[in-house]
Design an enzyme around this catalytic site. Structure first.
Site, mmCIF file in Angstrom:
data_model
loop_
_atom_site.group_PDB
_atom_site.id
_atom_site.type_symbol
_atom_site.label_atom_id
_atom_site.label_comp_id
_atom_site.label_asym_id
_atom_site.label_seq_id
_atom_site.Cartn_x
_atom_site.Cartn_y
_atom_site.Cartn_z
ATOM 1 N NE ARG A 242 41.237 37.179 44.447
ATOM 2 C CZ ARG A 242 42.357 37.327 43.749
ATOM 3 N NH1 ARG A 242 42.342 37.954 42.598
ATOM 4 N NH2 ARG A 242 43.497 36.836 44.205
ATOM 5 C CE LYS A 243 30.867 32.994 44.188
ATOM 6 N NZ LYS A 243 31.599 32.473 43.079
ATOM 7 C CE1 TYR A 244 35.335 41.740 40.184
ATOM 8 C CE2 TYR A 244 36.775 40.062 41.091
ATOM 9 C CZ TYR A 244 36.304 40.780 40.010
ATOM 10 O OH TYR A 244 36.798 40.528 38.753
ATOM 11 C CB SER B 286 39.908 41.489 37.032
ATOM 12 O OG SER B 286 40.457 40.276 37.434
ATOM 13 C CE LYS C 227 44.901 33.110 38.887
ATOM 14 N NZ LYS C 227 45.519 34.334 38.390
ATOM 15 C CE LYS D 274 43.186 38.927 38.040
ATOM 16 N NZ LYS D 274 43.627 37.720 38.809
ATOM 17 C CB THR D 275 42.824 38.270 29.787
ATOM 18 O OG1 THR D 275 44.067 37.569 29.721
ATOM 19 C CG2 THR D 275 43.062 39.769 29.737
ATOM 20 C CB THR E 54 46.671 34.010 31.406
ATOM 21 O OG1 THR E 54 46.764 34.446 32.767
ATOM 22 C CG2 THR E 54 46.617 35.224 30.501
ATOM 23 C CB THR E 55 45.253 30.822 35.594
ATOM 24 O OG1 THR E 55 45.920 32.037 35.926
ATOM 25 C CG2 THR E 55 45.805 29.707 36.438
HETATM 26 P P1 A3P Z 1 38.362 37.272 38.302
HETATM 27 O O1 A3P Z 1 38.947 36.500 39.442
HETATM 28 O O2 A3P Z 1 38.523 38.746 38.431
HETATM 29 O O3 A3P Z 1 36.929 36.874 38.000
HETATM 30 P P2 A3P Z 1 44.239 35.306 35.023
HETATM 31 O O4 A3P Z 1 44.354 33.839 35.208
HETATM 32 O O5 A3P Z 1 44.746 35.755 33.688
HETATM 33 O O6 A3P Z 1 44.771 36.067 36.189
HETATM 34 O O7 A3P Z 1 42.683 35.639 34.938
HETATM 35 C C1 A3P Z 1 41.818 35.463 36.033
HETATM 36 C C2 A3P Z 1 40.406 35.547 35.491
HETATM 37 O O8 A3P Z 1 40.122 34.409 34.696
HETATM 38 C C3 A3P Z 1 39.363 35.527 36.552
HETATM 39 O O9 A3P Z 1 39.174 36.860 36.964
HETATM 40 C C4 A3P Z 1 38.141 34.898 35.836
HETATM 41 O O10 A3P Z 1 37.143 35.847 35.530
HETATM 42 C C5 A3P Z 1 38.720 34.376 34.534
HETATM 43 N N1 A3P Z 1 38.359 33.004 34.166
HETATM 44 C C6 A3P Z 1 38.036 32.598 32.907
HETATM 45 N N2 A3P Z 1 37.752 31.313 32.882
HETATM 46 C C7 A3P Z 1 37.880 30.852 34.156
HETATM 47 C C8 A3P Z 1 37.694 29.564 34.749
HETATM 48 N N3 A3P Z 1 37.336 28.517 34.027
HETATM 49 N N4 A3P Z 1 37.892 29.456 36.089
HETATM 50 C C9 A3P Z 1 38.261 30.550 36.823
HETATM 51 N N5 A3P Z 1 38.465 31.790 36.303
HETATM 52 C C10 A3P Z 1 38.278 31.942 34.984
#
Ligand code: A3P
Length: 322
Positions: free
Chosen positions: A275-277, A155, A273, A57-58, A60-61
């Site tokens: 999300r809206k909340y 998150s 990734k 959730k930082t 990473t994706t």
């Molecule tokens: P939220 O969905 O809570 O906003 P991970 O890939 O480590 O699970 O992290 C997901 C988080 O990546 C998302 O959390 C979002 O805030 C963040 N993020 C950072 N850069 C992003 C991007 N370019 N597109 C989508 N999410 C991104």
């Protein structure tokens, strides 16, 4: 002098040396005796040069996908169970051995130019992963991302709600983070997964025992990815230099930075990734600031020791009065 049949001998051996029951895989090519008996058909090149270790959730994706845009960088083949993540060093997959692990990676066409990597976001808080990784990949480079641990916890809670986790749907975020030891198991387990990965200094120290680690501010990756990607490329020593300020664009609809495709179209991360909340409730905010206070102080000392600047979220947390 006594000897025993093989199976009994093995039992006897592990009775005498119980600490050796758990394997610690090393690179077969790093030891001549191992290399000599390593199959001719095999190579030791199918291993990552660097790893993105999380935590979850930082961002990473986003980092993973931005890295894959680079012409010299490639990752592992997907796993049928855990998708892009291999999750080798932190789970029972480790017992499957290094052939199992290496099969996830392509044979690089040019060992010096090609940068293989894997991203497994659960490596970061794992007790075993740093030691195991260091045994097999002593020269690998490690990248971690940190955001405010309170935001990370929230998150994760939202992630679990989206996946219809029973406890996350039933209890408020405040209920989850403030659950007491006698609370139901499912609630306590969700609480751990919200809170424990955010104990950054504890987890980081384990990695720092073995590695020089690049620590990225996940908030900066979200707002200014091109600068972060410059830093990452420098850390890895990867060529050619990719200009991410041209390769990425901010997508107002998504509200995040996305890959810029030909014809001005964008390729953003999926719905899960970004999300809206609703924003975190002030009560939960206050609770978590207090919960992480000591750990954030430790993190600031650790960053100071490494000569690194404090991210703005950490400075803000340290300025809060209890
Ligand atoms: P939220 O969905 O809570 O906003 P991970 O890939 O480590 O699970 O992290 C997901 C988080 O990546 C998302 O959390 C979002 O805030 C963040 N993020 C950072 N850069 C992003 C991007 N370019 N597109 C989508 N999410 C991104």
């Amino acid at each position: 002098l006594h000897t025993l049949p093989p199976l009994q001998l093995a039992h006897k051996y592990f009775q005498l040396f119980p600490e050796q029951r758990n394997p610690l895989w090393q690179n077969p090519c790093d030891d001549k005796r191992h290399k000599d008996i390593w199959s001719k058909e095999k190579t030791c090149d199918r291993l990552p040069k660097f790893m993105v270790v999380g935590p979850q959730k930082t961002g990473t994706t986003a980092l993973y996908l931005f890295l894959l845009m680079h012409p010299s960088i490639s990752s592992n083949f997907p796993s049928p169970k855990t998708y892009e993540e291999v999750q080798f060093f932190n789970t029972n997959n480790y017992q499957k051995g290094i052939d199992w692990y290496m099969d996830f990676f392509p044979v690089p066409s040019n060992m010096t130019m090609d940068f293989l990597f894997e991203k497994s976001a659960n490596y970061f808080p794992s007790e075993e992963a740093p030691q195991r990784a260091a045994a097999l990949l002593p020269k690998a480079k490690i990248i971690t991302l940190l955001i405010n641990p309170s935001d990370r916890a929230y998150s994760w809670y939202q992630h679990q709600r989206a996946h219809e986790d029973h406890a996350a749907l039933q209890f408020t975020f405040f209920d989850v983070i403030s659950a007491k030891p006698g609370a139901p198991g499912s609630l306590r387990s969700l609480q751990s997964r919200c809170l424990i990965p955010g104990l950054y200094s504890t987890h980081l120290e384990r990695w720092l025992t073995y590695y020089h680690v690049l620590i990225i501010d996940g908030h900066q990756l979200r707002t200014d990815p091109a600068t972060v990607m410059d830093e990452v490329q420098k850390f890895l020593g990867v060529t050619p230099h990719l200009n991410y300020s041209q390769a990425l664009t901010f997508d107002p609809q998504k509200g995040f930075w996305c890959q810029l495709l030909e014809g001005g179209r964008t390729k953003c991360l999926g719905k899960s990734k970004g999300r809206k909340y609703p924003p975190m409730e002030p009560q939960a905010h206050a609770y978590l600031s207090k919960y992480y206070r000591e750990h954030n102080v430790e993190l600031s000392k650790l960053l100071h020791r490494l000569g690194l600047p404090l991210p703005s979220w950490l400075r803000e947390e340290l300025q809060k009065v209890s």
